[in-house]
Design an enzyme around this catalytic site. Structure first.
Site, PDB file in Angstrom:
ATOM      1  N   HIS A  72       0.864  -1.184   0.000  1.00 12.70           N
ATOM      2  CA  HIS A  72       0.000   0.000   0.000  1.00 12.70           C
ATOM      3  C   HIS A  72       0.900   1.233   0.000  1.00 12.70           C
ATOM      4  CE1 HIS A  72       1.002   0.270   4.238  1.00 12.70           C
ATOM      5  NE2 HIS A  72       0.490  -0.929   4.465  1.00 12.70           N
ATOM      6  N   HIS A  75       4.080   1.428   2.186  1.00 10.71           N
ATOM      7  CA  HIS A  75       5.268   0.754   1.635  1.00 10.71           C
ATOM      8  C   HIS A  75       5.883   1.611   0.526  1.00 10.71           C
ATOM      9  CE1 HIS A  75       2.724  -2.841   2.914  1.00 10.71           C
ATOM     10  NE2 HIS A  75       3.803  -2.984   3.643  1.00 10.71           N
ATOM     11  N   GLN A 206       7.522   4.509  10.379  1.00 17.11           N
ATOM     12  CA  GLN A 206       7.218   5.006  11.719  1.00 17.11           C
ATOM     13  C   GLN A 206       5.988   4.317  12.307  1.00 17.11           C
ATOM     14  OE1 GLN A 206       8.794   7.728  13.512  1.00 17.11           O
ATOM     15  NE2 GLN A 206       7.537   6.607  14.974  1.00 17.11           N
ATOM     16  N   SER A 243      -2.511   0.032   6.683  1.00 13.39           N
ATOM     17  CA  SER A 243      -1.951  -1.247   7.137  1.00 13.39           C
ATOM     18  C   SER A 243      -2.497  -2.343   6.235  1.00 13.39           C
ATOM     19  CB  SER A 243      -2.386  -1.519   8.583  1.00 13.39           C
ATOM     20  OG  SER A 243      -2.211  -2.879   8.893  1.00 13.39           O
ATOM     21  N   SER A 244      -1.666  -3.336   5.966  1.00 13.13           N
ATOM     22  CA  SER A 244      -2.136  -4.463   5.146  1.00 13.13           C
ATOM     23  C   SER A 244      -3.315  -5.153   5.828  1.00 13.13           C
ATOM     24  CB  SER A 244      -1.012  -5.479   4.948  1.00 13.13           C
ATOM     25  OG  SER A 244       0.113  -4.836   4.394  1.00 13.13           O
TER      26      SER A 244
HETATM   27  P1  AMP Z   1       4.737  -4.840   6.650  1.00 15.19           P
HETATM   28  O1  AMP Z   1       4.567  -5.259   5.243  1.00 15.19           O
HETATM   29  O2  AMP Z   1       3.454  -4.566   7.377  1.00 15.19           O
HETATM   30  O3  AMP Z   1       5.692  -5.730   7.411  1.00 15.19           O
HETATM   31  O4  AMP Z   1       5.452  -3.419   6.597  1.00 15.19           O
HETATM   32  C1  AMP Z   1       6.654  -3.236   5.893  1.00 15.19           C
HETATM   33  C2  AMP Z   1       7.196  -1.869   6.208  1.00 15.19           C
HETATM   34  O5  AMP Z   1       6.236  -0.879   5.835  1.00 15.19           O
HETATM   35  C3  AMP Z   1       7.481  -1.662   7.702  1.00 15.19           C
HETATM   36  O6  AMP Z   1       8.670  -0.938   7.860  1.00 15.19           O
HETATM   37  C4  AMP Z   1       6.283  -0.877   8.150  1.00 15.19           C
HETATM   38  O7  AMP Z   1       6.531  -0.076   9.286  1.00 15.19           O
HETATM   39  C5  AMP Z   1       6.022  -0.015   6.928  1.00 15.19           C
HETATM   40  N1  AMP Z   1       4.655   0.493   6.936  1.00 15.19           N
HETATM   41  C6  AMP Z   1       3.517  -0.215   7.098  1.00 15.19           C
HETATM   42  N2  AMP Z   1       2.454   0.608   7.127  1.00 15.19           N
HETATM   43  C7  AMP Z   1       2.927   1.863   6.987  1.00 15.19           C
HETATM   44  C8  AMP Z   1       2.323   3.161   6.940  1.00 15.19           C
HETATM   45  N3  AMP Z   1       1.028   3.326   7.054  1.00 15.19           N
HETATM   46  N4  AMP Z   1       3.136   4.222   6.785  1.00 15.19           N
HETATM   47  C9  AMP Z   1       4.485   4.076   6.660  1.00 15.19           C
HETATM   48  N5  AMP Z   1       5.109   2.886   6.696  1.00 15.19           N
HETATM   49  C10 AMP Z   1       4.345   1.796   6.868  1.00 15.19           C
END
Ligand code: AMP
Length: 374
Positions: A72, A75, A206, A243-244
């Site tokens: 999203h 990322h 963050q 968020s995913s």
């Molecule tokens: P994930 O795929 O949920 O493991 O996230 C991968 C990276 O994307 C991690 O460093 C998360 O902190 C970052 N991330 C996830 N959601 C957001 C968001 N809304 N804003 C900024 N970074 C994000």
């Protein structure tokens, strides 16, 4: 000398020249790419090492953006930052089972490989058109679990035996209090990814603030030669952090989901007005939550959304240990987690969200900057 001249003779023969050209083309294309893009897909440690070595010799800056896919804008903002500051961006897509508890949502975690590839191909074209970037997305690293755990996957249980990276006490508090294996899984997989890709820079969001503190500590304590860069939290217009896992919410719960962000913002407003005492900040956050809970409880079951607060925290920005008062020279971290419970009395045709709308745990945070930076 003899070998050279024999090689020269073979290469000069027209039929052999054609064969050599065909072999060279085959060698050039012997790697998978994302459709309609030059982005390589690397699935093994060996493939990454072979790709990485010449970048090192050419003094190219390689950065890594670790993700679990279901991409999203959060990322993408990290990938954009990485492309501005490095010649090659590697995006890892790996749903690491070790960071899921045995009762958590590993089986239903959204896997959206095709759309992730399309999103990355589109973003790569955008990066290529923007002259302000040093580099583009060079590769995706998408390994399997046997590749990432060469001695066998150690399991998801708290007492699993295996090679783990454990950073305490940060792994045991807040998110780690509810999810005892989570940060062990995160630290272990990030150490593996850092060792495989050997990035000069790594990018984290963050949004997962405790994860950023953990990774910075791991990099410092294990002397890893990489710079940790934290990107801002990307939000929907009503404040909900992307968020995913938001796909699990469905329409009814999506409306109520920004409550955590509103509660943290109310506490932040107290700080910005000069309050330093924990009680004052917590009261402001709790008032928002209580008000929303009362409003929802007054609704009939087919309309209401119930949620539970896991924690609201005011913590030290370096250790994430709880504060009774903020030192204005250091600031603090306001963070929280709420569990959105499955909706009651689902209505015919109601959008319940991905996988039937299970309980969804949402997290969020706000950094309280030192007063000198405000
Ligand atoms: P994930 O795929 O949920 O493991 O996230 C991968 C990276 O994307 C991690 O460093 C998360 O902190 C970052 N991330 C996830 N959601 C957001 C968001 N809304 N804003 C900024 N970074 C994000």
């Amino acid at each position: 000398m003899l070998a050279l001249s024999v090689r020269g003779f073979i290469a000069s023969h027209p039929l052999n020249r054609q064969t050599i050209r065909t072999m060279a083309t085959a060698r050039r294309q012997a790697f998978e790419t994302i459709p309609s893009s030059p982005i390589r897909v690397m699935r093994t440690v060996d493939a990454v090492r072979r790709w990485r070595k010449p970048q090192y010799l050419d003094h190219r800056i390689v950065s890594l953006v670790p993700t679990m896919g279901a991409l999203h804008q959060g990322h993408l903002s990290l990938i954009r930052s990485a492309a501005r500051e490095s010649h090659h961006v590697v995006v890892s897509i790996y749903v690491n089972p070790a960071q899921f508890g045995i009762k958590e949502d590993l089986a239903s975690y959204p896997v959206t490989w095709e759309s992730d590839c399309k999103i990355l191909a589109d973003l790569d074209r955008e990066l290529a058109d923007d002259g302000g970037n040093l580099g583009r997305i060079s590769a995706i690293f998408a390994p399997t679990t046997p590749e990432m755990y060469p001695s066998g996957f150690p399991g998801q249980e708290v007492n699993s035996k295996g090679s783990f990276v454990v950073i305490t006490p940060i792994s045991e508090i807040l998110e780690g209090g509810t999810r005892p294996t989570f940060f062990r899984g995160v630290a272990t997989v990030c150490m593996k990814l850092f060792n495989i890709v050997q990035p000069e820079k790594v990018y984290f969001g963050q949004k997962d603030v405790q994860q950023t503190v953990l990774i910075q500590k791991m990099v410092k304590d294990f002397m890893l030669p990489t710079e940790v860069i934290i990107g801002p939290t990307i939000r929907e217009s009503d404040g909900l952090a992307l968020s995913s896992r938001n796909v699990y919410l469905g329409e009814r719960r999506r409306e109520v989901a920004p409550v955590l962000n509103r509660a943290l913002k109310a506490a932040e407003a107290q700080y910005l007005n000069g309050a330093l005492d924990r009680k004052q900040l917590m009261n402001a956050a709790n008032a928002i939550i209580l008000n929303d809970l009362n409003k929802q409880s007054a609704l009939p079951p087919e309309k209401r959304v119930m949620f539970e607060v896991d924690y609201i925290s005011l913590a030290d920005p370096f250790s994430m240990e709880e504060l009774t008062a903020i030192d204005p020279e250091k600031g603090g971290i306001l963070s929280g987690a709420v569990k959105m419970l499955p909706v009651e009395s689902p209505q015919p045709g109601e959008d319940l969200g991905h996988s039937g709308g299970p309980t969804v745990r949402l997290i969020d945070n706000i950094i309280l900057k030192p007063s000198t930076d405000i």
